[in-house]
Write an enzyme that holds these catalytic residues in place. Structure first.
Site, short mmCIF file in Angstrom:
data_model
loop_
_atom_site.label_atom_id
_atom_site.label_comp_id
_atom_site.label_asym_id
_atom_site.label_seq_id
_atom_site.Cartn_x
_atom_site.Cartn_y
_atom_site.Cartn_z
N LYS A 30 108.48 -34.67 -2.51
CA LYS A 30 107.21 -34.68 -1.78
C LYS A 30 106.83 -33.27 -1.33
CE LYS A 30 107.67 -39.26 0.46
NZ LYS A 30 107.71 -39.93 1.76
N ASP A 33 104.11 -41.80 3.85
CA ASP A 33 104.89 -42.97 3.47
C ASP A 33 104.28 -43.53 2.21
OD1 ASP A 33 107.30 -44.45 4.39
OD2 ASP A 33 105.94 -46.15 4.10
N SER A 34 105.11 -43.76 1.24
CA SER A 34 104.58 -44.10 -0.08
C SER A 34 105.53 -45.06 -0.78
CB SER A 34 104.39 -42.82 -0.89
OG SER A 34 105.53 -41.98 -0.78
N ASP A 94 109.36 -42.17 -11.05
CA ASP A 94 108.52 -41.44 -12.01
C ASP A 94 108.92 -41.67 -13.48
OD1 ASP A 94 106.73 -40.41 -10.20
OD2 ASP A 94 107.75 -38.48 -9.98
N LYS A 137 100.91 -33.91 -12.28
CA LYS A 137 101.02 -35.19 -11.55
C LYS A 137 100.07 -35.19 -10.35
CE LYS A 137 104.31 -37.86 -8.78
NZ LYS A 137 105.67 -37.94 -8.22
N HIS A 186 98.81 -40.70 -6.52
CA HIS A 186 98.55 -41.25 -5.19
C HIS A 186 98.65 -40.16 -4.12
CE1 HIS A 186 102.72 -41.12 -6.15
NE2 HIS A 186 103.16 -41.68 -5.05
#
Ligand code: ITT
Length: 230
Positions: free
Chosen positions: A13, A70-71, A182, A202, A207
């Site tokens: 991240k 948060d994902s 991924d 990416k 998202h």
């Protein structure tokens, strides 16, 4: 220069978000650099609740403007699982990407419907004095200014941004870039998994790319930080 803490211990991240925010005049600090070893437990039912919990823990410990992500992955045939449990899907302390992928592929064995999406919610906590009065009118569509979220510290402004991307889950992992799911998240348009893309590629449609580009526009609209302040 404005200082923010990015409340995460996920290096994937950090790499992606640093690329998205690089043209803002920001110093992005890690919790570790501030002596913080853990984030609050993610006990929320939604991505937003968990993002606010993480950001609030660090904001309260440091007093610095803080954002958190948060994902997770939502798979249609699994009715949205692993969802908010994506990091810990295979159990244990979580973050075992190989075990998570193995469990996902086992759950989808023989299943024809492979549709999935990644979702990212970002929570950014700020002193209200940083917000210009006309901020709500200048926010991009997927950013909200919330003042009474139950997990946000009282009197602190919360900018909440959301992004998602759809794709499908393939049977055999491909690629070594990125992190998490991924290698099995396939995009028909580029004929690649997310793990076969560079971080910049990416970010272009992910998202996280969508959520943090929206936050970036909101941050551009903030008041300049006080001289010498955070
Ligand atoms: P922090 O809480 O420290 O930020 P984390 O990895 O625990 O790191 P989350 O709680 O948001 O973060 O869990 C996200 C999980 O969802 C992550 O560990 C992956 O398994 C998955 N995930 C989220 N975004 C992803 C992405 O871009 N690519 C692949 N997997 C992703």
């Amino acid at each position: 220069m404005r200082r923010f803490v990015f409340a995460t211990f996920n290096r994937g991240k950090v790499r992606e978000v640093a690329g998205i925010l690089h043209d803002l005049d920001l110093e992005i600090l890690s919790p570790a650099a501030l002596g913080i070893a853990t984030l609050p437990e993610e006990t929320g039912d939604s991505f937003l609740d968990n993002a606010v919990l993480k950001a609030a823990g660090v904001f309260l410990a440091t007093g610095l403007p803080t954002f958190a992500d948060d994902s997770g992955l939502e798979v249609a045939a699994l009715r949205g699982a692993p969802g908010v449990h994506s990091a810990r899907y295979a159990g244990g302390d979580g973050h075992d990407d190989v075990a998570n992928i193995r469990k996902l592929l086992a759950a989808l064995r023989g299943v024809e419907d492979r549709r999935a999406r990644f979702v990212c919610n970002v929570a950014c906590l700020l002193p209200p004095s940083d917000l210009p009065r006309d901020l709500p009118a200048r926010l991009p569509g997927c950013v909200r200014l919330l003042r009474d979220h139950p997990h946000a510290p009282p009197g602190v402004a919360l900018l909440a941004a959301e992004g998602e991307v759809s794709g499908r889950i393939i049977d055999t992992p491909r690629g070594h870039e990125g992190f998490g799911y991924d290698p099995v998240f396939w995009r028909d348009d580029v004929q690649k998994t997310f793990a076969e893309l560079t971080a910049a590629e990416k970010n272009g449609f992910s998202h996280r790319g969508n959520a943090f580009r929206a936050l970036r526009e909101a941050l551009r609209a903030l008041r300049a930080p006080a001289a010498g302040g955070a």
